[in-house]
Design a protein around this motif. Structure first.
Motif, short mmCIF file in Angstrom:
data_model
loop_
_atom_site.label_atom_id
_atom_site.label_comp_id
_atom_site.label_asym_id
_atom_site.label_seq_id
_atom_site.Cartn_x
_atom_site.Cartn_y
_atom_site.Cartn_z
N MET A 1 0.78 -1.20 0.02
CA MET A 1 -0.18 -0.08 0.00
C MET A 1 0.95 1.16 -0.05
N GLU A 2 0.44 2.17 -0.94
CA GLU A 2 1.29 3.43 -0.90
C GLU A 2 0.06 4.47 -0.45
N ILE A 3 0.71 5.70 0.01
CA ILE A 3 -0.16 6.79 0.40
C ILE A 3 0.70 7.96 0.07
N TYR B 1 6.03 -4.35 16.65
CA TYR B 1 6.52 -4.93 15.54
C TYR B 1 5.72 -5.30 14.49
N SER B 2 4.42 -4.80 14.56
CA SER B 2 3.45 -5.08 13.27
C SER B 2 3.29 -3.89 12.65
N CYS B 3 2.71 -4.44 11.43
CA CYS B 3 2.26 -3.08 10.45
C CYS B 3 1.33 -2.26 10.90
N ILE B 4 1.09 -1.07 10.19
CA ILE B 4 -0.13 -0.31 10.57
C ILE B 4 -1.29 -0.96 9.70
N ASN B 5 -2.43 -1.16 10.12
CA ASN B 5 -3.60 -1.54 9.36
C ASN B 5 -4.43 -0.24 9.05
N ILE B 6 -4.68 0.13 8.03
CA ILE B 6 -5.45 1.39 7.62
C ILE B 6 -6.62 0.92 6.77
N ASP C 1 -2.48 -3.50 5.27
CA ASP C 1 -1.19 -3.11 6.13
C ASP C 1 -0.19 -2.27 5.24
N ILE C 2 0.54 -1.43 5.92
CA ILE C 2 1.49 -0.70 5.38
C ILE C 2 2.51 -0.79 6.74
N GLU C 3 3.90 -1.02 6.25
CA GLU C 3 5.09 -1.02 7.14
C GLU C 3 4.82 0.62 7.87
#
Length: 187
Positions: A1-3, A83-88, A108-110
Motif C-alpha cells: 500500500m502506498e499513500i 513489531y506489526s504493520c499499521i492497518n489502514i 497493512d503498511i509498514e
C-alpha cells in the motif's frame, strides 16, 4: 500500500492511495475543519509510542472522519504491537444515507513506509507552497511543522535534544531551538 497527501485546489486536500489491486483518491474540504491535522495527530501518537517502545498502548486503534460535501471517508488506523504493520481501513460513507458504507481499502503498511510517505508529502507541500502559502491554500490549518521536523530529523539521523529544565517544569520537554532550526535549514 502506498499513500500520498497533497493540496489539490484551494481548501481541498486529497490522499492518493494505491495498492496491488486498487488506486483511488479521497478528498477532504477545509470547510469541515483540519481533519488532515487530526489524522496526523493520531498517526504521530503511534509514531511516538513506537519510538518509545511503549507496549502498554497495544493493541491500539483510532478513527478519523474526513468530511466532504457529497461523501465522507472514515479512516480506521490500527496497530497490534510494536513489531506489526499499521492497518489502514478507509470506508466511504454517505452524509445523506446513514446505512451506506463501502470499504474502499483495508490493508497493512509498514510503519517506516507510512511515515516516509508522510514526510515526502510534507516536503513536497512545503516546497510548493512554503509555510505561509500552505496556510493560504489549505485555509483550515498551519503547516504541520512538528511532523515535518520530527520526520526530517529521523530521515537525516539527527537526534533532537531536550533542553534541561527545572524539575517542576519537567512536563514541558522543550527541544533545543537550534536543533529545530538546524533541521529546517537543511531543506
Amino acid at each position: 500500500m502506498e499513500i500520498k497527501f497533497k493540496i489539490e485546489t484551494l481548501g481541498y486536500l486529497v490522499s492518493e492511495i494505491s495498492s496491488n489491486t486498487k488506486r483511488f483518491k479521497i478528498g477532504h474540504s477545509s470547510a469541515y475543519g483540519d481533519r488532515f491535522q487530526e489524522l496526523l495527530n493520531k498517526l504521530f501518537f503511534i509514531y511516538e509510542i513506537l519510538k518509545e517502545k511503549n507496549i502498554t498502548y497495544f493493541p491500539y486503534s483510532t478513527n478519523v472522519l474526513w468530511e466532504d460535501d457529497r461523501v465522507n471517508y472514515y479512516w480506521t488506523i490500527r496497530i497490534d504491537s510494536i513489531y506489526s504493520c499499521i492497518n489502514i481501513k478507509i470506508e466511504k460513507l454517505s452524509p445523506s444515507n446513514e446505512s451506506y458504507k463501502e470499504v474502499l481499502i483495508q490493508e497493512d503498511i509498514e510503519t517506516e513506509k507510512l511515515f516516509d510517505a508522510i514526510y515526502q508529502s510534507l516536503e513536497k507541500m512545503l516546497a510548493e507552497f512554503g509555510f505561509v502559502g500552505y496556510k493560504k491554500k489549505w485555509e483550515a490549518g498551519n503547516f504541520p511543522i512538528y511532523e515535518y521536523i520530527t520526520l526530517m530529523a529521523a530521515t537525516e539521523g539527527m537526534d533532537l535534544r531536550h533542553v534541561s529544565c527545572l524539575e517542576q517544569e519537567e512536563w514541558k520537554q522543550k527541544i533545543d531551538l537550534k536543533d529545530e532550526l538546524g533541521v529546517i535549514n537543511m531543506s
